[in-house]
Design an enzyme around this catalytic site. Structure first.
Site, short mmCIF file in Angstrom:
data_model
loop_
_atom_site.label_atom_id
_atom_site.label_comp_id
_atom_site.label_asym_id
_atom_site.label_seq_id
_atom_site.Cartn_x
_atom_site.Cartn_y
_atom_site.Cartn_z
N CYS A 123 0.87 -1.19 0.00
CA CYS A 123 0.00 0.00 0.00
C CYS A 123 0.90 1.23 0.00
O CYS A 123 1.49 1.57 1.04
CB CYS A 123 -0.91 -0.03 1.23
SG CYS A 123 -1.95 1.44 1.34
N1 LIG Z 1 -6.38 -2.37 -2.39
C1 LIG Z 1 -4.97 -2.69 -2.64
C2 LIG Z 1 -4.10 -2.35 -1.39
C3 LIG Z 1 -4.01 -0.86 -1.10
C4 LIG Z 1 -3.40 -0.11 -2.25
C5 LIG Z 1 -3.51 1.40 -2.15
N2 LIG Z 1 -4.26 1.92 -1.05
C6 LIG Z 1 -2.12 2.03 -2.23
O1 LIG Z 1 -1.96 3.17 -1.77
O2 LIG Z 1 -1.22 1.39 -2.83
C7 LIG Z 1 -4.82 -4.18 -2.91
O3 LIG Z 1 -5.56 -4.96 -2.33
O4 LIG Z 1 -3.91 -4.53 -3.68
#
Ligand SMILES: N[C@H](CCC[C@H](N)C(=O)O)C(=O)O
Length: 420
Positions: free
Chosen positions: A112
């Site tokens: 993230c």
């Molecule tokens: N929903 C994404 C994780 C968070 C990604 C996002 N919030 C960031 O800032 O990279 C996944 O399950 O791959």
């Protein structure tokens, strides 16, 4: 409530930090900073059971966030928080942290990007309140000064994620960090809808997966020779290229002419959102505000045209708008790892792509020389810095010969306690 329940309740009280990166918001639990954040490690891991994540992230019944994050100092060193209490030892600026992420639906996320910036900011803030100085946009740990020479005292955090090691540097109010892994991009040319009755895609039309573009041999990447894009099935989106990119987590990057209207556009990819984050980009500097007079009110839509006069796909813009639809969450205001994925696609497609047929035709062939060098502004491994604009601000993507860097804001909103 009887006594033992009262004690039990007290036992499971945990401190959290509420933070966000451009509106992508997080509830972050730290271990190893300031007074213990948890009543005990066994409690901590029990705490991250799926139902607890869903409760914490619930915007009505819990605290509310897109992702829940847990950061643990590997050295279990504790430093005082900025209120100065029980500073036992200044955290060694090379302190390493393990960082875990969960989406609001309770699913685990391998990475993230916006969350990394928020975790790094809180750690730097905590260290910053002790013996550190900022100079020339960098932060130095005065405890490490030798003869007052700040050059080797640069503060850098190592953050270990499930997608690999991230180095985070405090650049005066913003955080710059290196992406955790090698990137792989594949041109999607088949979204198999045979199993899904997808109203947006005529069942007889598909686009087939192209071969992998691997950054490891970027010098002589064999680009795909031709890419058959059935514009018909994506003409509803005017999308010209659809890529899957892994930046530690999986993304589908859609290059487009206009902003996303998720209530309609997500239908094309809906069955993929359990595996991918959908990252929708369109050029920022080509946006033309079209005012449409409808009866007595004026509505404006922003449209951009990335097909040049001579029918080239102009993706050389440095400024792009970005709208994510995140796996495990839904539409979010920003996605750090998705922004890196979009940058990687644009760097890969950097040279104008010659459309051999009018884009408005049903089919569009994308021809490129088979010996095309990996697109670079010049052979000295330089890539243009790209800026991605979200509603709340921008993220900068840059790349040197062996790392991809992301620079952007993060903000600590408030701290609190939750009983889980
Ligand atoms: N929903 C994404 C994780 C968070 C990604 C996002 N919030 C960031 O800032 O990279 C996944 O399950 O791959």
């Amino acid at each position: 409530m009887c006594r033992e329940n009262e004690d039990k309740k007290l036992q499971n009280k945990s401190r959290f930090i509420k933070a966000h990166g451009l509106g992508n918001d997080f509830v972050i639990f730290f271990s190893g900073i300031g007074k213990e954040m948890f009543s005990g490690r066994e409690h901590c891991f029990a705490m991250f059971a799926q139902e607890n994540i869903i409760h914490i992230a619930d915007r009505k019944l819990g605290i509310g966030c897109d992702q829940v994050i847990y950061a643990e100092s590997i050295h279990e060193r504790s430093i005082g928080n900025k209120h100065g209490n029980n500073i036992s030892e200044l955290c060694n600026p090379q302190t390493n942290y393990i960082v875990k992420f969960w989406n609001s639906d309770g699913s685990h996320a391998a990475f993230c990007g916006n969350g990394i910036r928020a975790v790094a900011l809180y750690i730097f803030d905590n260290i910053l309140s002790n013996n550190l100085i900022c100079k020339d946009n960098k932060t130095y740990n005065t405890n490490k000064l030798v003869n007052n020479d700040i050059s080797n005292a640069n503060l850098e955090l190592s953050l270990y994620t499930d997608s690999g090691l991230v180095k985070a540097i405090y650049t005066g109010g913003e955080i710059t960090y290196s992406m955790p892994c090698e990137f792989f991009a594949e041109e999607i040319s088949e979204i198999d809808n045979s199993k899904q009755k997808n109203p947006c895609i005529p069942q007889n039309k598909n686009i087939a997966l192209k071969k992998k573009i691997n950054t490891k041999d970027t010098s002589k990447s064999e680009f795909f020779n031709t890419c058959e894009i059935g514009l018909e099935e994506i003409s509803a989106l005017d999308a010209f290229h659809v890529f899957t990119v892994n930046t530690g987590n999986n993304h589908i990057v859609v290059i487009n002419n206009r902003e996303a209207k998720w209530d309609h556009d997500i239908n094309i990819f809906k069955h993929l959102t359990s595996m991918f984050n959908i990252i929708w980009i369109w050029p920022n500097d080509k946006s033309v505000d079209k005012k449409q007079k409808t009866k007595n009110k004026e509505t404006s839509t922003t449209e951009s045209n990335i097909i040049t006069k001579d029918n080239k796909l102009d993706i050389n813009s440095d400024n792009w708008n970005i709208m994510p639809y995140e796996r495990g969450v839904g539409p979010t205001m920003a996605c750090g790892s998705g922004t890196a994925a979009a940058a990687f696609v644009l760097w890969t497609l950097q040279n104008p792509v010659q459309l051999t047929e009018k884009a408005s035709d049903l089919k569009c062939k994308v021809e490129r020389n088979t010996n095309t060098e990996c697109s670079r502004t010049n052979t000295k491994d330089e890539y243009k810095k790209l800026i991605f604009h979200t509603k709340l601000g921008k993220i900068e993507m840059s790349r040197d010969s062996n790392k991809i860097w992301q620079k952007g804001p993060a903000e600590i909103s408030f701290e609190g306690e939750i009983i889980i």
